[in-house]
Design a protein around this motif. Sequence first.
Motif, short mmCIF file in Angstrom:
data_model
loop_
_atom_site.label_atom_id
_atom_site.label_comp_id
_atom_site.label_asym_id
_atom_site.label_seq_id
_atom_site.Cartn_x
_atom_site.Cartn_y
_atom_site.Cartn_z
N ASP A 92 0.81 -1.13 0.15
CA ASP A 92 -0.06 -0.17 -0.03
C ASP A 92 1.05 1.20 -0.01
O ASP A 92 1.48 1.58 1.00
CB ASP A 92 -1.07 -0.08 1.06
CG ASP A 92 -1.89 1.03 1.31
OD1 ASP A 92 -1.74 2.13 0.36
OD2 ASP A 92 -2.94 1.08 2.15
N SER A 144 0.31 4.29 -0.44
CA SER A 144 -0.47 5.51 0.20
C SER A 144 0.19 5.69 1.56
O SER A 144 -0.19 6.69 2.33
CB SER A 144 -1.94 5.48 0.32
OG SER A 144 -2.24 4.41 1.16
N MET A 145 0.96 4.73 2.07
CA MET A 145 1.43 4.86 3.62
C MET A 145 2.91 5.45 3.68
O MET A 145 3.24 5.66 4.53
CB MET A 145 1.63 3.43 4.14
CG MET A 145 0.38 2.81 4.10
SD MET A 145 -1.05 3.37 5.54
CE MET A 145 -0.53 2.49 6.88
N PHE A 152 5.54 8.87 2.23
CA PHE A 152 5.28 10.41 1.84
C PHE A 152 6.81 10.85 1.61
O PHE A 152 7.65 10.77 2.61
CB PHE A 152 4.40 11.13 2.90
CG PHE A 152 3.00 10.41 3.22
CD1 PHE A 152 2.08 10.99 2.54
CD2 PHE A 152 3.05 9.43 4.11
CE1 PHE A 152 0.63 10.50 2.71
CE2 PHE A 152 1.90 8.80 4.30
CZ PHE A 152 0.75 9.39 3.73
N GLN A 179 -0.41 15.65 4.89
CA GLN A 179 -0.70 14.72 3.77
C GLN A 179 -1.12 13.27 4.59
O GLN A 179 -2.13 12.89 4.16
CB GLN A 179 0.22 14.55 2.85
CG GLN A 179 0.59 15.60 2.08
CD GLN A 179 1.89 15.46 1.18
OE1 GLN A 179 1.98 14.31 0.37
NE2 GLN A 179 2.66 16.45 1.17
N ALA A 180 -0.20 13.13 5.54
CA ALA A 180 -0.50 11.71 6.04
C ALA A 180 -1.80 11.69 6.96
O ALA A 180 -2.51 10.67 6.97
CB ALA A 180 0.80 11.26 7.07
N ARG A 186 -4.30 12.81 6.31
CA ARG A 186 -5.55 12.83 5.58
C ARG A 186 -5.87 11.33 5.16
O ARG A 186 -6.87 10.61 5.24
CB ARG A 186 -5.50 13.63 4.35
CG ARG A 186 -5.73 14.94 4.39
CD ARG A 186 -6.10 15.80 3.21
NE ARG A 186 -4.73 15.93 2.48
CZ ARG A 186 -3.77 16.97 2.60
NH1 ARG A 186 -3.93 18.01 3.44
NH2 ARG A 186 -2.45 17.04 1.80
N VAL A 187 -4.77 10.65 4.99
CA VAL A 187 -4.54 8.94 4.70
C VAL A 187 -5.22 8.43 5.95
O VAL A 187 -6.08 7.41 5.77
CB VAL A 187 -3.23 8.59 4.24
CG1 VAL A 187 -3.25 7.18 4.13
CG2 VAL A 187 -3.00 9.33 2.79
N GLU A 237 -8.87 8.80 6.27
CA GLU A 237 -9.45 8.04 5.07
C GLU A 237 -9.65 6.57 5.32
O GLU A 237 -10.56 5.81 5.18
CB GLU A 237 -8.85 8.15 3.90
CG GLU A 237 -8.99 9.63 3.28
CD GLU A 237 -8.16 10.06 1.92
OE1 GLU A 237 -7.36 8.91 1.41
OE2 GLU A 237 -8.17 11.06 1.52
N LYS A 238 -8.38 5.88 6.09
CA LYS A 238 -8.15 4.46 6.38
C LYS A 238 -8.99 4.20 7.65
O LYS A 238 -9.10 2.95 7.94
CB LYS A 238 -6.82 4.19 6.26
CG LYS A 238 -6.18 4.26 5.13
CD LYS A 238 -4.73 3.71 5.12
CE LYS A 238 -4.16 3.59 3.56
NZ LYS A 238 -4.78 2.78 2.90
#
Length: 272
Positions: A37, A39-40, A42, A85-86, A88-89, A92-93
Amino acid sequence: MLTVEQLHAIEVLQKECEQADTIQLKLNWDMLRQRDDLSMDFFHEENGQLIAYLALYGFGSTVEVCGMVKPSDRRNQHFSNLWQQALRVIEEKGFEKILLNASASSTSAKAWLVTQPCMYTFSEFQMCWAKQPLEESEDILIRQALPADSSFEIQLDVLSFNMSEEDARLHHGDIKNRTEESRFIIVAEGTDVGKIRVSRIDGEAYIYGFAILPEFQGKGYGGKALRNVVKQQHEAGYSVGLDVEVKNNHALRLYESIGFKTVQAQDYYLWN
């Protein structure tokens, strides 16, 4: 998967930060090398060079955060920008708990943490085994974990690491397919009494998830199992390391009795 180039850039930046600050960062390389993944992770790059990096590590409903910034480029808000940024992820998760990790002796990390809505929660010792003679115990069997052992491993995580059953199941799902990690079951008196995991990367064997069922504790099985695992890994050519929570005095004394020495401490802060 992270690319070879990305992993190399992270390693180069880690070494630069550790050398400049005389610290050790906890970047969980066993997880980074098997990311599924992206998206983890940055990154902030300038002119093809990695300047700042932040990583998220999910453990059930908890996410741990670790990062670093090139020493010459600090105070430029790079880490704060990656953190936004993190966040927001993380939202979302649906992670429910955020733990920020920092080397206990990192002044730059502590300077950033005081600006954040977080509170110190606990510390962890990073320990390395100092070579010494170890006698192998023949009354303890260390066998490879099988798919049928999953429920037992999950049960041990719930009993030993204060995890909910849901988190323990999610965590087990994450680790069971890691190619650089081996899962073992500890057998004594013909009964499964505990478990231990070993990750091998770059000549180092790292021990995780070591646990003994409560009803079999105090009988010496944990110490014997640990000695056998350390001896096996050493004879296979690996240095051996592990982490232990500072307030876990029983585990700390056990590791020290076998020859483990503290090399660094990591502090954890709960994000409010």
